[in-house]
Design an enzyme around this catalytic site. Sequence first.
Site, PDB file in Angstrom:
ATOM      1  N   SER A  12      -5.210 -40.184 -25.177  1.00  0.00           N
ATOM      2  CA  SER A  12      -4.804 -40.149 -26.583  1.00  0.00           C
ATOM      3  C   SER A  12      -5.457 -41.293 -27.346  1.00  0.00           C
ATOM      4  O   SER A  12      -5.236 -42.467 -27.042  1.00  0.00           O
ATOM      5  CB  SER A  12      -3.285 -40.270 -26.684  1.00  0.00           C
ATOM      6  OG  SER A  12      -2.949 -40.611 -28.014  1.00  0.00           O
ATOM      7  N   HIS A  37      -7.293 -36.242 -26.802  1.00  0.00           N
ATOM      8  CA  HIS A  37      -6.068 -35.920 -27.548  1.00  0.00           C
ATOM      9  C   HIS A  37      -6.089 -36.695 -28.867  1.00  0.00           C
ATOM     10  O   HIS A  37      -6.244 -37.914 -28.883  1.00  0.00           O
ATOM     11  CB  HIS A  37      -4.868 -36.312 -26.690  1.00  0.00           C
ATOM     12  CG  HIS A  37      -3.543 -35.925 -27.259  1.00  0.00           C
ATOM     13  ND1 HIS A  37      -3.036 -34.647 -27.170  1.00  0.00           N
ATOM     14  CD2 HIS A  37      -2.600 -36.655 -27.912  1.00  0.00           C
ATOM     15  CE1 HIS A  37      -1.843 -34.610 -27.736  1.00  0.00           C
ATOM     16  NE2 HIS A  37      -1.558 -35.815 -28.209  1.00  0.00           N
ATOM     17  N   ASP A  39      -4.084 -37.497 -32.216  1.00  0.00           N
ATOM     18  CA  ASP A  39      -2.747 -37.491 -32.822  1.00  0.00           C
ATOM     19  C   ASP A  39      -2.828 -37.623 -34.335  1.00  0.00           C
ATOM     20  O   ASP A  39      -3.344 -38.621 -34.850  1.00  0.00           O
ATOM     21  CB  ASP A  39      -1.923 -38.657 -32.273  1.00  0.00           C
ATOM     22  CG  ASP A  39      -1.445 -38.408 -30.854  1.00  0.00           C
ATOM     23  OD1 ASP A  39      -0.869 -37.332 -30.605  1.00  0.00           O
ATOM     24  OD2 ASP A  39      -1.651 -39.286 -29.998  1.00  0.00           O
ATOM     25  N   MET A  41      -0.660 -37.980 -37.679  1.00  0.00           N
ATOM     26  CA  MET A  41       0.687 -38.325 -38.182  1.00  0.00           C
ATOM     27  C   MET A  41       0.631 -38.525 -39.687  1.00  0.00           C
ATOM     28  O   MET A  41      -0.333 -39.097 -40.205  1.00  0.00           O
ATOM     29  CB  MET A  41       1.166 -39.617 -37.515  1.00  0.00           C
ATOM     30  CG  MET A  41       1.196 -39.543 -35.999  1.00  0.00           C
ATOM     31  SD  MET A  41       1.911 -41.044 -35.317  1.00  0.00           S
ATOM     32  CE  MET A  41       1.677 -40.734 -33.558  1.00  0.00           C
ATOM     33  N   HIS A  70      -3.093 -32.738 -32.033  1.00  0.00           N
ATOM     34  CA  HIS A  70      -1.634 -32.689 -32.038  1.00  0.00           C
ATOM     35  C   HIS A  70      -1.156 -33.026 -33.441  1.00  0.00           C
ATOM     36  O   HIS A  70      -1.201 -34.181 -33.851  1.00  0.00           O
ATOM     37  CB  HIS A  70      -1.128 -33.703 -30.984  1.00  0.00           C
ATOM     38  CG  HIS A  70       0.354 -33.879 -30.972  1.00  0.00           C
ATOM     39  ND1 HIS A  70       0.966 -34.895 -30.256  1.00  0.00           N
ATOM     40  CD2 HIS A  70       1.363 -33.181 -31.571  1.00  0.00           C
ATOM     41  CE1 HIS A  70       2.281 -34.809 -30.426  1.00  0.00           C
ATOM     42  NE2 HIS A  70       2.540 -33.792 -31.220  1.00  0.00           N
ATOM     43  N   MET A  72       1.391 -33.820 -36.096  1.00  0.00           N
ATOM     44  CA  MET A  72       2.766 -34.280 -36.372  1.00  0.00           C
ATOM     45  C   MET A  72       2.852 -34.415 -37.881  1.00  0.00           C
ATOM     46  O   MET A  72       2.907 -35.525 -38.433  1.00  0.00           O
ATOM     47  CB  MET A  72       3.022 -35.619 -35.652  1.00  0.00           C
ATOM     48  CG  MET A  72       3.167 -35.453 -34.147  1.00  0.00           C
ATOM     49  SD  MET A  72       2.942 -36.989 -33.235  1.00  0.00           S
ATOM     50  CE  MET A  72       1.162 -36.989 -33.039  1.00  0.00           C
ATOM     51  N   MET A 141       7.044 -32.984 -25.431  1.00  0.00           N
ATOM     52  CA  MET A 141       7.069 -34.421 -25.720  1.00  0.00           C
ATOM     53  C   MET A 141       8.021 -35.099 -24.738  1.00  0.00           C
ATOM     54  O   MET A 141       9.177 -34.687 -24.585  1.00  0.00           O
ATOM     55  CB  MET A 141       7.555 -34.681 -27.150  1.00  0.00           C
ATOM     56  CG  MET A 141       6.616 -34.239 -28.259  1.00  0.00           C
ATOM     57  SD  MET A 141       4.936 -34.877 -28.137  1.00  0.00           S
ATOM     58  CE  MET A 141       5.200 -36.644 -28.238  1.00  0.00           C
ATOM     59  N   GLY A 149       2.990 -46.047 -26.403  1.00  0.00           N
ATOM     60  CA  GLY A 149       3.580 -47.153 -25.653  1.00  0.00           C
ATOM     61  C   GLY A 149       5.075 -47.058 -25.402  1.00  0.00           C
ATOM     62  O   GLY A 149       5.697 -48.046 -25.026  1.00  0.00           O
ATOM     63  N   ASP A 183       3.325 -35.225 -23.036  1.00  0.00           N
ATOM     64  CA  ASP A 183       2.805 -36.278 -23.918  1.00  0.00           C
ATOM     65  C   ASP A 183       3.850 -37.364 -24.113  1.00  0.00           C
ATOM     66  O   ASP A 183       4.909 -37.123 -24.686  1.00  0.00           O
ATOM     67  CB  ASP A 183       2.445 -35.636 -25.278  1.00  0.00           C
ATOM     68  CG  ASP A 183       1.783 -36.610 -26.235  1.00  0.00           C
ATOM     69  OD1 ASP A 183       1.552 -37.780 -25.872  1.00  0.00           O
ATOM     70  OD2 ASP A 183       1.491 -36.179 -27.374  1.00  0.00           O
TER      71      ASP A 183
HETATM   72  C1  DX5 Z   1       3.162 -39.996 -29.630  1.00  0.00           C
HETATM   73  C2  DX5 Z   1       1.808 -39.360 -29.442  1.00  0.00           C
HETATM   74  C3  DX5 Z   1       1.216 -39.577 -28.101  1.00  0.00           C
HETATM   75  C4  DX5 Z   1       0.937 -41.018 -27.769  1.00  0.00           C
HETATM   76  C5  DX5 Z   1       1.143 -41.218 -26.311  1.00  0.00           C
HETATM   77  O1  DX5 Z   1       3.737 -39.531 -30.797  1.00  0.00           O
HETATM   78  O2  DX5 Z   1       1.895 -37.965 -29.647  1.00  0.00           O
HETATM   79  O3  DX5 Z   1       0.059 -38.783 -27.918  1.00  0.00           O
HETATM   80  O4  DX5 Z   1      -0.347 -41.434 -28.093  1.00  0.00           O
HETATM   81  O5  DX5 Z   1       0.973 -42.563 -26.022  1.00  0.00           O
HETATM   82  P1  DX5 Z   1       1.458 -43.182 -24.654  1.00  0.00           P
HETATM   83  O6  DX5 Z   1       0.693 -42.512 -23.554  1.00  0.00           O
HETATM   84  O7  DX5 Z   1       1.162 -44.616 -24.790  1.00  0.00           O
HETATM   85  O8  DX5 Z   1       2.948 -42.881 -24.538  1.00  0.00           O
HETATM   86 ZN    ZN Z   2       0.219 -36.629 -28.995  1.00  0.00          ZN
END
Ligand code: DX5
Ligand code: ZN
Length: 247
Positions: A12, A37, A39, A41, A70, A72, A141, A149, A183
């Site tokens: 990610s 991946h 993300d 947001m 992904h 969000m 999720m 993190g 994820d």
């Molecule tokens: C969280 C994201 C994840 C995130 C995962 O909302 O969708 O893809 O980057 O990060 P780690 O692997 O650090 O939990």
């Molecule tokens: Zn993600």
Amino acid sequence: MPDLPAACIAPSLLSADFARLGEEVRTVTAAGADWIHFDVMDNHYVPNLTMGPMVCAALRPHIQVPIDVHLMVEPVDTLIPAFAQAGADIISFHPEASRHVDRSLALIRDQGCKAGLVLNPATSLQWLDHVMDKLDLILLMSVNPGFGGQSFLPHTLAKLAAARRRIDEWQAQGGQAIRLEVDGGVKPDNIAAIRAAGADTFVAGSAIFGQPDYPAVMQALRAGITEGDTRRRTASHGPDDAATMLR
Ligand code: DX5
Ligand code: ZN
């Protein structure tokens, strides 16, 4: 228990160095990433703000593997064609963020991408009931979305096993292949249990980016996946074996 599909690791970018994204994707794909991946947001559906289609388009020439977007964001439909044009291969979204889930899934495929539905920790698998034929990917999720993190929520293991059963039953009836992705909080020390529970695609952000040696982390993740396969093969269907498998 049937063997799982070959595993995919999807680093990610959320945990990558945003000042050096091109270099980061080249390094992590050279280290063996199967997908990237991405993300997205919007500070509306989740309380954080990241990257849009322009960043995806800028990175596309530097990424030789599928880009797993992904979303969000809320609403989702306007961003689907934008990410398809920006070079996304797979686009997934959260059902709570779309007024018309079936329509959004169809739109993703109409744009030539693979379609996925993302279920939050407290979101039921029942969202899958009437859309199995429109899915290429189910993403569970294992943290609440918005930040990298965070710690893996253990109840996700039972949910993964239930989603795996749904996919196996669907395919036994002649349905198409559907990947089962996880994820959040995936690390070398818990990936064996996550694989044993039935996941075939693993997002990992903070486990990889920021670490000194990406190939070493990828190798540790793959070793954990192999260990998870062994646990599945040695488990039967009894409750004791299931507990061993998920330990
Ligand atoms: C969280 C994201 C994840 C995130 C995962 O909302 O969708 O893809 O980057 O990060 P780690 O692997 O650090 O939990
Ligand atoms: Zn993600």
